[in-house]
Design a protein around this motif. Structure first.
Motif, PDB file in Angstrom:
ATOM      1  N   LEU A 185      -0.914  -6.358   9.122  1.00 13.96           N
ATOM      2  CA  LEU A 185      -2.098  -6.309  10.484  1.00 13.96           C
ATOM      3  C   LEU A 185      -3.675  -5.673   9.633  1.00 13.96           C
ATOM      4  CD1 LEU A 185      -0.514  -5.820  13.615  1.00 13.96           C
ATOM      5  CD2 LEU A 185      -1.188  -7.705  12.734  1.00 13.96           C
ATOM      6  N   LYS A 186      -4.992  -5.949  10.281  1.00 18.86           N
ATOM      7  CA  LYS A 186      -6.091  -5.176   9.752  1.00 18.86           C
ATOM      8  C   LYS A 186      -5.790  -3.667  10.228  1.00 18.86           C
ATOM      9  CE  LYS A 186      -8.620  -8.757   8.370  1.00 18.86           C
ATOM     10  NZ  LYS A 186      -8.127  -8.927   7.372  1.00 18.86           N
ATOM     11  N   GLU A 241       0.613  -1.220  -0.420  1.00 22.02           N
ATOM     12  CA  GLU A 241      -0.391   0.209  -0.347  1.00 22.02           C
ATOM     13  C   GLU A 241       0.614   1.301   0.641  1.00 22.02           C
ATOM     14  OE1 GLU A 241      -1.345   0.631   4.434  1.00 22.02           O
ATOM     15  OE2 GLU A 241      -2.273  -1.301   3.786  1.00 22.02           O
ATOM     16  N   ALA A 242       0.485   1.981  -0.351  1.00 23.92           N
ATOM     17  CA  ALA A 242       1.049   3.577  -0.535  1.00 23.92           C
ATOM     18  C   ALA A 242       1.492   4.001   0.764  1.00 23.92           C
ATOM     19  CB  ALA A 242       0.165   4.963  -1.029  1.00 23.92           C
ATOM     20  N   PRO A 243       2.831   4.782   0.719  1.00 27.57           N
ATOM     21  CA  PRO A 243       3.799   4.879   2.433  1.00 27.57           C
ATOM     22  C   PRO A 243       2.090   6.098   3.526  1.00 27.57           C
ATOM     23  CG  PRO A 243       4.511   5.889   0.172  1.00 27.57           C
ATOM     24  CD  PRO A 243       3.411   4.633   0.164  1.00 27.57           C
ATOM     25  N   TYR A 244       2.481   6.356   4.498  1.00 24.42           N
ATOM     26  CA  TYR A 244       2.088   7.229   4.911  1.00 24.42           C
ATOM     27  C   TYR A 244       2.738   7.309   6.153  1.00 24.42           C
ATOM     28  CZ  TYR A 244       0.874   3.215   8.535  1.00 24.42           C
ATOM     29  OH  TYR A 244       0.555   2.271   9.259  1.00 24.42           O
ATOM     30  N   ALA A 245       2.307   8.992   6.441  1.00 24.67           N
ATOM     31  CA  ALA A 245       3.110   8.954   7.862  1.00 24.67           C
ATOM     32  C   ALA A 245       3.248   8.793   9.226  1.00 24.67           C
ATOM     33  CB  ALA A 245       2.719  10.633   7.709  1.00 24.67           C
ATOM     34  N   GLY A 246       4.588   7.864   9.606  1.00 18.74           N
ATOM     35  CA  GLY A 246       4.505   7.141  10.708  1.00 18.74           C
ATOM     36  C   GLY A 246       4.710   5.867  10.026  1.00 18.74           C
ATOM     37  N   MET A 247       4.512   5.095   8.807  1.00 14.88           N
ATOM     38  CA  MET A 247       4.088   4.138   8.916  1.00 14.88           C
ATOM     39  C   MET A 247       5.984   3.329   9.339  1.00 14.88           C
ATOM     40  SD  MET A 247       4.256   2.237   4.859  1.00 14.88           S
ATOM     41  CE  MET A 247       2.487   2.270   4.700  1.00 14.88           C
ATOM     42  N   PRO A 248       6.851   3.570   8.706  1.00 14.20           N
ATOM     43  CA  PRO A 248       7.804   2.730   9.426  1.00 14.20           C
ATOM     44  C   PRO A 248       8.291   2.499  10.833  1.00 14.20           C
ATOM     45  CG  PRO A 248       8.742   5.065   7.649  1.00 14.20           C
ATOM     46  CD  PRO A 248       7.695   4.903   8.226  1.00 14.20           C
ATOM     47  N   ASP A 249       7.739   3.358  11.436  1.00 10.82           N
ATOM     48  CA  ASP A 249       7.669   3.307  12.422  1.00 10.82           C
ATOM     49  C   ASP A 249       7.072   2.713  13.393  1.00 10.82           C
ATOM     50  OD1 ASP A 249       9.213   5.463  14.286  1.00 10.82           O
ATOM     51  OD2 ASP A 249       7.810   7.436  13.949  1.00 10.82           O
ATOM     52  N   ASP A 250       5.988   2.379  12.417  1.00 15.92           N
ATOM     53  CA  ASP A 250       4.696   1.482  13.133  1.00 15.92           C
ATOM     54  C   ASP A 250       5.032  -0.090  12.775  1.00 15.92           C
ATOM     55  OD1 ASP A 250       3.105   2.827  13.589  1.00 15.92           O
ATOM     56  OD2 ASP A 250       1.610   3.034  11.908  1.00 15.92           O
ATOM     57  N   ILE A 251       5.834   0.015  11.358  1.00 16.74           N
ATOM     58  CA  ILE A 251       6.582  -1.447  10.483  1.00 16.74           C
ATOM     59  C   ILE A 251       7.676  -1.398  12.389  1.00 16.74           C
ATOM     60  CG2 ILE A 251       8.184  -2.285   9.714  1.00 16.74           C
ATOM     61  CD1 ILE A 251       6.577  -0.826   7.625  1.00 16.74           C
ATOM     62  N   ARG A 252       8.620  -0.888  12.972  1.00 15.41           N
ATOM     63  CA  ARG A 252       9.081  -1.075  13.143  1.00 15.41           C
ATOM     64  C   ARG A 252       8.630  -1.532  15.180  1.00 15.41           C
ATOM     65  NH1 ARG A 252      12.478   3.126  10.855  1.00 15.41           N
ATOM     66  NH2 ARG A 252      11.604   4.664  11.402  1.00 15.41           N
ATOM     67  N   ALA A 253       7.579  -1.017  15.698  1.00 20.45           N
ATOM     68  CA  ALA A 253       6.855  -1.273  16.850  1.00 20.45           C
ATOM     69  C   ALA A 253       6.121  -2.175  16.418  1.00 20.45           C
ATOM     70  CB  ALA A 253       5.770  -0.344  16.912  1.00 20.45           C
ATOM     71  N   GLY A 254       6.355  -2.705  15.650  1.00 20.54           N
ATOM     72  CA  GLY A 254       5.350  -4.871  15.131  1.00 20.54           C
ATOM     73  C   GLY A 254       4.089  -3.998  14.884  1.00 20.54           C
ATOM     74  N   LYS A 255       3.339  -3.037  14.867  1.00 19.98           N
ATOM     75  CA  LYS A 255       1.475  -2.421  14.511  1.00 19.98           C
ATOM     76  C   LYS A 255       1.445  -2.575  13.042  1.00 19.98           C
ATOM     77  CE  LYS A 255       1.958   0.973  18.154  1.00 19.98           C
ATOM     78  NZ  LYS A 255       2.445   2.064  18.937  1.00 19.98           N
ATOM     79  N   PHE A 256       2.402  -3.324  11.985  1.00 22.58           N
ATOM     80  CA  PHE A 256       2.277  -3.171  10.522  1.00 22.58           C
ATOM     81  C   PHE A 256       1.652  -5.011  10.488  1.00 22.58           C
ATOM     82  CE2 PHE A 256       2.573  -2.538   5.860  1.00 22.58           C
ATOM     83  CZ  PHE A 256       1.937  -1.156   6.075  1.00 22.58           C
ATOM     84  N   TYR A 257       3.015  -5.467  10.351  1.00 23.12           N
ATOM     85  CA  TYR A 257       2.337  -7.179  10.531  1.00 23.12           C
ATOM     86  C   TYR A 257       2.813  -8.439  11.320  1.00 23.12           C
ATOM     87  CZ  TYR A 257       5.590  -5.511   6.122  1.00 23.12           C
ATOM     88  OH  TYR A 257       5.417  -4.606   4.736  1.00 23.12           O
TER      89      TYR A 257
END
Length: 179
Positions: A177-178, A154-170
């Motif tokens: 993740l939903k 999906e398109a990048p959004y503000a804060g996406m890298p932080d969400d990924i690093r924090a385990g909130k994306f996958y």
């Protein structure tokens, strides 16, 4: 993945990275397989751009040292050197003059706009190129496995890298993740 030692090309393929160049530009990049990469751009001149299934030359130069290079439909050339065991990489991006002058044209999901990229490459000046050579610190490495279309999905959004690093994306299987 922090303790993984990269020794072979198979160790590298299927790895998902986030890195920040010394100039502050943040990129997300995935070694999808031995000839294809996906990426999202989170900071810099073309922040918001994302690409899947970009054909690339991917080689191991020595154990733990990998070189990847490709030419985009925009005419941009890219050469990346990854040293994941040291959590660093070096990238050189060769932007055509038109991308430097009109970066907004490229800030999209490129795969849906190949005709526009090629048209712009023909319409606007390509030279002189803007050469951006930068060192980068790898801030995230994930073992996504090869050919995982959920990595750059999906398109990048503000804060996406932080969400990924924090385990909130996958999730644990490296699926999105939903929201």
């Amino acid at each position: 993945m922090a303790d993984k030692q990269f020794k072979t090309l198979d160790d590298f393929l299927g790895t998902h990275f986030i890195y920040t160049y010394d100039n502050g530009w943040e990129y997300e990049w995935y070694a999808k397989n031995d000839h294809t990469v996906d990426y999202r751009i989170h900071g810099g001149m073309v922040a918001g751009r994302w690409v899947t299934n970009q054909e690339a030359d991917i080689v191991m130069l020595a154990p733990g040292l990998y070189k990847i290079s490709w030419t985009e439909p925009t005419g941009t050339d890219v050469a990346l050197d990854f040293l994941p065991n040291e959590k660093k990489m070096h990238g050189t991006i060769f932007f055509p003059k038109w991308v430097q002058d009109h970066p907004e044209i490229t800030v999209t999901y490129q795969n849906d706009h190949i005709d526009l990229m090629e048209e712009s490459r023909e319409k606007y000046a390509t030279y002189p190129k803007l050469v951006v050579p930068e060192m980068a610190k790898i801030t995230y490495m994930g073992d996504a496995g090869q050919n995982n279309d959920d990595v750059i999905n999906e398109a990048p959004y503000a804060g996406m890298p932080d969400d990924i690093r924090a385990g909130k994306f996958y999730d644990a299987n490296y699926k999105r993740l939903k929201k």
